[in-house]
Design a protein around this motif. Structure first.
Motif, PDB file in Angstrom:
ATOM      1  N   ARG A  58      22.549 -88.035   6.663  1.00 23.47           N
ATOM      2  CA  ARG A  58      21.320 -88.503   7.160  1.00 23.47           C
ATOM      3  C   ARG A  58      20.368 -89.283   6.090  1.00 23.47           C
ATOM      4  O   ARG A  58      19.859 -90.493   6.614  1.00 23.47           O
ATOM      5  CB  ARG A  58      20.564 -87.245   7.735  1.00 23.47           C
ATOM      6  N   ALA A  59      20.418 -88.653   5.125  1.00 24.83           N
ATOM      7  CA  ALA A  59      19.338 -89.281   3.757  1.00 24.83           C
ATOM      8  C   ALA A  59      20.141 -90.751   3.502  1.00 24.83           C
ATOM      9  O   ALA A  59      19.359 -91.835   3.287  1.00 24.83           O
ATOM     10  CB  ALA A  59      19.618 -88.207   2.851  1.00 24.83           C
ATOM     11  N   TYR A  60      21.550 -91.012   3.467  1.00 26.18           N
ATOM     12  CA  TYR A  60      21.924 -92.276   3.126  1.00 26.18           C
ATOM     13  C   TYR A  60      21.941 -93.167   4.210  1.00 26.18           C
ATOM     14  O   TYR A  60      21.708 -94.255   4.065  1.00 26.18           O
ATOM     15  CB  TYR A  60      23.629 -91.946   2.947  1.00 26.18           C
ATOM     16  N   GLY A  61      21.789 -92.545   5.368  1.00 27.19           N
ATOM     17  CA  GLY A  61      21.508 -93.565   6.688  1.00 27.19           C
ATOM     18  C   GLY A  61      20.086 -94.019   6.591  1.00 27.19           C
ATOM     19  O   GLY A  61      19.739 -95.300   6.639  1.00 27.19           O
ATOM     20  N   ALA A  62      19.215 -93.352   6.201  1.00 25.47           N
ATOM     21  CA  ALA A  62      17.856 -93.742   5.993  1.00 25.47           C
ATOM     22  C   ALA A  62      17.595 -94.571   5.000  1.00 25.47           C
ATOM     23  O   ALA A  62      16.971 -95.612   4.904  1.00 25.47           O
ATOM     24  CB  ALA A  62      16.652 -92.408   5.911  1.00 25.47           C
ATOM     25  N   GLU A 111      17.682 -92.564  -7.325  1.00 21.52           N
ATOM     26  CA  GLU A 111      19.367 -92.321  -7.516  1.00 21.52           C
ATOM     27  C   GLU A 111      20.204 -92.178  -6.371  1.00 21.52           C
ATOM     28  O   GLU A 111      21.184 -92.930  -6.139  1.00 21.52           O
ATOM     29  CB  GLU A 111      19.537 -91.126  -8.558  1.00 21.52           C
ATOM     30  N   ARG A 112      19.530 -91.394  -5.550  1.00 19.14           N
ATOM     31  CA  ARG A 112      20.281 -91.211  -4.294  1.00 19.14           C
ATOM     32  C   ARG A 112      20.301 -92.565  -3.378  1.00 19.14           C
ATOM     33  O   ARG A 112      21.530 -92.720  -2.760  1.00 19.14           O
ATOM     34  CB  ARG A 112      19.434 -90.204  -3.261  1.00 19.14           C
ATOM     35  N   ALA A 113      19.195 -93.226  -3.309  1.00 19.53           N
ATOM     36  CA  ALA A 113      19.435 -94.452  -2.723  1.00 19.53           C
ATOM     37  C   ALA A 113      20.437 -95.525  -3.274  1.00 19.53           C
ATOM     38  O   ALA A 113      20.919 -96.200  -2.380  1.00 19.53           O
ATOM     39  CB  ALA A 113      17.691 -95.166  -2.838  1.00 19.53           C
ATOM     40  N   LEU A 114      20.380 -95.584  -4.551  1.00 22.74           N
ATOM     41  CA  LEU A 114      21.713 -96.363  -5.084  1.00 22.74           C
ATOM     42  C   LEU A 114      22.940 -95.954  -4.924  1.00 22.74           C
ATOM     43  O   LEU A 114      23.887 -96.678  -4.202  1.00 22.74           O
ATOM     44  CB  LEU A 114      21.261 -96.453  -6.688  1.00 22.74           C
ATOM     45  N   ALA A 116      23.654 -94.554  -1.964  1.00 22.07           N
ATOM     46  CA  ALA A 116      23.865 -94.656  -0.531  1.00 22.07           C
ATOM     47  C   ALA A 116      24.362 -96.149  -0.350  1.00 22.07           C
ATOM     48  O   ALA A 116      25.169 -96.489   0.251  1.00 22.07           O
ATOM     49  CB  ALA A 116      22.648 -94.371   0.132  1.00 22.07           C
ATOM     50  N   VAL A 117      23.835 -96.974  -1.287  1.00 19.92           N
ATOM     51  CA  VAL A 117      24.089 -98.557  -1.133  1.00 19.92           C
ATOM     52  C   VAL A 117      25.215 -98.887  -1.990  1.00 19.92           C
ATOM     53  O   VAL A 117      26.101 -99.535  -0.930  1.00 19.92           O
ATOM     54  CB  VAL A 117      23.034 -99.274  -1.719  1.00 19.92           C
ATOM     55  N   THR A 118      25.680 -98.374  -3.097  1.00 18.55           N
ATOM     56  CA  THR A 118      27.081 -98.580  -3.636  1.00 18.55           C
ATOM     57  C   THR A 118      28.077 -97.852  -2.593  1.00 18.55           C
ATOM     58  O   THR A 118      29.187 -98.663  -2.535  1.00 18.55           O
ATOM     59  CB  THR A 118      27.252 -98.143  -4.932  1.00 18.55           C
ATOM     60  N   SER A 119      27.859 -96.780  -2.114  1.00 20.22           N
ATOM     61  CA  SER A 119      28.996 -96.136  -1.273  1.00 20.22           C
ATOM     62  C   SER A 119      29.107 -97.282  -0.260  1.00 20.22           C
ATOM     63  O   SER A 119      30.265 -97.114   0.582  1.00 20.22           O
ATOM     64  CB  SER A 119      28.796 -94.745  -0.852  1.00 20.22           C
ATOM     65  N   TRP A 120      28.297 -97.643   0.409  1.00 22.31           N
ATOM     66  CA  TRP A 120      28.166 -98.406   1.531  1.00 22.31           C
ATOM     67  C   TRP A 120      29.076 -99.645   1.384  1.00 22.31           C
ATOM     68  O   TRP A 120      29.743 -99.996   2.278  1.00 22.31           O
ATOM     69  CB  TRP A 120      26.686 -98.981   1.738  1.00 22.31           C
ATOM     70  N   HIS A 121      28.793-100.269   0.075  1.00 21.03           N
ATOM     71  CA  HIS A 121      30.047-101.436  -0.114  1.00 21.03           C
ATOM     72  C   HIS A 121      31.343-100.939  -0.198  1.00 21.03           C
ATOM     73  O   HIS A 121      32.311-101.672   0.406  1.00 21.03           O
ATOM     74  CB  HIS A 121      29.525-101.761  -1.566  1.00 21.03           C
TER      75      HIS A 121
END
Length: 364
Positions: A58-62, A111-114, A116-121
């Protein structure tokens, strides 16, 4: 480790042979990648997603949604993102107040937001963006916060639920009600097993076995992907004894006709087992009435507030309290890690027990 011994049932190398690689493919055959080589079935994608905790998903999605929206506003591409885009985004996060707090995000949130984006790639089979510039911006932000002695410079930690606090939390619980019996069992079992609320919520009645010493409770520790069997022992004070609390709750469940299924269940305002929730005629949530991890955390937070306790209370308070109290009682850090499902060398556990040696020695 018996967490409840105090008041609270707390190949030889062979020859190397050089060989020639021989291409044994039929003439005219080529090994070219095809679309199917990059395809994941919905079932496999779901299995990969299930490996991550629901709260993290949920946090990564946001975070991803916020990043994509910012990129759209700035006319930038979110996947694949450039190094410059990542650096600009981090700077944006360090200076833009968030609606809920009125302050920019803290370093741990960024840090968590970073992540989320790197794992998205990675999930989209794209190379991860270069993070050197983004990290430089974040490090400068951390330095500034530290110099200002800002609260955001310190890692956010749940307040430890120690024996004195747990006693206060349970003092106002009505043990004559099903909800009260459930809440007392949840708090005391959570402390005795150092469980995350997600692990408590996932427990089934079949995982609780009565023994001569009290109970054996088997939890699945998702972070380390292992089951641990925790011995739940009698406490010297009946009001804070996890065995007595668990036995009373199990008897109440049996009297209500529940002898299998989830251990911790929803209770309605009339103190009855809650019926399945529906929305638009469709069942939502667990049809057997299992509490969610969020609901279990809310019980802990609500009891702490009702007892007039100050601090940052959350579902993690019981887990931190176990580690702190166990170390203060002289237990070996390795024993604590194994009993609570921490990985060997856990930095989080080291922080908890480091505090315990100095601040909480009075709870031996």
């Amino acid at each position: 480790m018996d967490a409840g011994t105090s008041e609270f049932a707390v190949p030889d190398g062979g020859d190397v042979v050089e060989a020639e690689l021989v291409d044994d493919r039929p003439p005219g055959t080529e090994l070219a990648p095809v679309d199917r080589d990059r395809h994941l079935s919905p079932e496999t994608a779901a299995a990969i997603a299930a490996s991550v905790a629901s709260s993290t998903r949920r946090a990564y999605g946001a975070d991803r949604e916020a990043f994509a929206a910012w990129c759209a506003t700035e006319g930038r591409t979110f996947v694949p993102a450039s190094a410059e885009t990542m650096a600009e985004w981090v700077r944006h996060l360090t200076v833009t107040p968030r609606p809920r707090t009125g302050r920019p995000a803290g370093p741990s949130t960024i840090e968590r937001a970073l992540s989320a984006v790197t794992s998205w790639h990675e999930e989209r089979s794209r190379p991860k963006p270069t993070m050197r510039g983004a990290r430089a911006v974040l490090n400068a932000y951390k330095d500034r916060l530290a110099q200002e002695k800002a609260a955001a410079a310190q890692p956010k930690q749940a307040t430890a639920a120690l024996p004195a606090q747990i006693r206060a939390m349970l003092a106002g619980v009505d043990r004559a009600t099903l909800a009260g019996q459930r809440n007392a069992a949840l708090v005391l079992l959570g402390f005795a097993t150092a469980a995350r609320v997600s692990e408590l919520a996932a427990l089934d009645l079949a995982a609780v076995v009565e023994t001569e010493h009290g109970y054996d409770v088997t939890l699945y520790r998702k972070k380390v992907r292992k089951h641990t069997k925790n011995a739940i022992l009698y406490g010297t004070d009946p009001a804070t004894c996890p065995v007595r609390a668990l036995r009373a709750y199990l008897a109440a469940l049996a009297a209500a006709g529940r002898t299998e299924g989830p251990l911790f269940v929803r209770v309605d305002r009339w103190d009855r087992l809650a019926s399945a929730m529906t929305r638009g005629g469709r069942t939502i949530g667990d049809p057997a009435g299992r509490m969610t991890a969020e609901a279990a955390a809310e019980v802990i937070e609500r009891l702490a507030v009702a007892a007039g306790l100050t601090g940052d209370w959350s579902g993690h308070s019981l887990r931190r309290g176990f580690a702190t109290a166990a170390r203060a009682a002289g237990h070996d850090p390795l024993e604590i890690a194994r009993a609570g499902g921490w990985s060997d060398g856990s930095r989080v556990l080291a922080r908890y027990i480091g505090l315990g040696e100095h601040r909480y020695s009075g709870y031996r």
